[in-house]
Design a protein around this motif. Structure first.
Motif, short mmCIF file in Angstrom:
data_model
loop_
_atom_site.label_atom_id
_atom_site.label_comp_id
_atom_site.label_asym_id
_atom_site.label_seq_id
_atom_site.Cartn_x
_atom_site.Cartn_y
_atom_site.Cartn_z
N ALA A 161 0.83 -1.21 0.00
CA ALA A 161 0.00 0.00 0.00
C ALA A 161 0.86 1.25 0.00
CB ALA A 161 -0.93 -0.01 1.21
N ARG A 173 2.43 1.66 -3.39
CA ARG A 173 1.42 2.16 -4.31
C ARG A 173 1.20 3.66 -4.11
NH1 ARG A 173 -2.55 -0.45 -2.43
NH2 ARG A 173 -1.96 -2.44 -3.41
N GLU A 174 1.14 4.09 -2.87
CA GLU A 174 0.92 5.49 -2.55
C GLU A 174 2.06 6.37 -3.04
OE1 GLU A 174 -0.83 8.93 -1.09
OE2 GLU A 174 -1.70 6.93 -1.30
N ASN A 175 3.28 5.88 -2.91
CA ASN A 175 4.45 6.70 -3.23
C ASN A 175 4.86 6.65 -4.70
OD1 ASN A 175 5.86 7.94 -0.69
ND2 ASN A 175 5.08 5.95 -0.04
#
Length: 267
Positions: A252, A255-257
């Protein structure tokens, strides 16, 4: 000990012979080589364009042994060797008009040393045209042309109208050889960060296929989450442990970064 990660490696041959991890993109190489002739791909920097072009070079040089165990090994049966002209414009600082001419001249001299220099005292575009012709005549096979970061000089000249116009003029003539020598060319692939107008690579080459936002090529460069999970499961688990996170939390966070690039609509 985990697998060797190919950080910063742009040589497909080095990656394969020294047993680095490789996320297999070779099915795309076969698809492009068998379905078309002229291509363009735009992607951000550090997305693997140079490695992709280098992989094409190894393929068209017929280096079958480098592709053992990869998707293309099951698809390709001929492994024909072609003359390859690989132009890399990514390595120089283009501070003035002479720097672009010097870079083109450097590559032309290398090709002329191999295939002949009967036009060595003429203009850059005439020399490029003649090199293509001589490579075809000398080998008896059509020529493969690979251009890495075709737009690097233009990007560095943003804000300097006079210099950018000079670069446009030089590149227009140089890339124009691709159209005039169509009968001698087996395959041409150009990559860059963006798509500039008024450069003949797009105005004259009306058969150039732009792959940049086509759904079937959206993951030709870079690494998708599926590929991350398939190829780097152990490394992500190590990262999770080092960060005191669960594996799901780590995916997660990755994915966010690092996610968010879209190379086709609704992707």
């Amino acid at each position: 000990m985990g697998q060797k990660l190919p950080i910063g490696i742009q040589s497909f041959e080095k990656l394969r012979t020294e047993d680095y991890c490789y996320v297999d993109k070779t099915a795309y190489i076969y698809k492009m080589a068998t379905e078309g002739c002229y291509y363009f791909l735009s992607r951000p920097r550090r997305f693997g364009k140079s490695l992709l072009l280098n992989t094409f070079e190894s393929y068209f040089l017929g280096k079958k042994e480098l592709f053992e165990g990869l998707a293309i090994a099951e698809l390709e049966h001929d492994w024909t060797e072609y003359p390859v002209l690989h132009l890399d414009l990514n390595t120089r600082n283009y501070a003035d008009k002479s720097s672009l001419e010097a870079e083109l001249n450097k590559h032309l001299e290398q090709w002329e040393a191999e295939y002949g220099d009967t036009y060595s005292n003429r203009s850059i575009e005439e020399r490029f045209t003649q090199v293509i012709r001589l490579a075809y005549e000398k080998t008896g096979r059509q020529v493969v042309i690979l251009v890495d970061e075709y737009d690097k000089p233009l990007l560095q000249a943003i804000g300097n109208t006079e210099l950018q116009e000079a670069y446009r003029a030089t590149l227009k003539g140089f890339y124009g050889a691709l159209k005039s020598m169509d009968g001698c060319i087996r395959f041409a692939f150009l990559t860059g960060v963006t798509k500039f107008g008024k450069v003949s690579v797009f105005s004259d080459l009306n058969n150039l296929r732009d792959l940049s936002m086509l759904p079937q090529y959206h993951d030709i460069c870079g690494i998708t989450e599926e590929e991350l999970r398939t190829n780097f499961e152990e490394e992500v688990a190590e990262l999770a442990s080092a960060q005191n996170m669960t594996v799901d939390e780590t995916y997660a966070a990755l994915r966010e970064n690092y996610d968010g690039y879209h190379f086709c609509e609704d992707n």
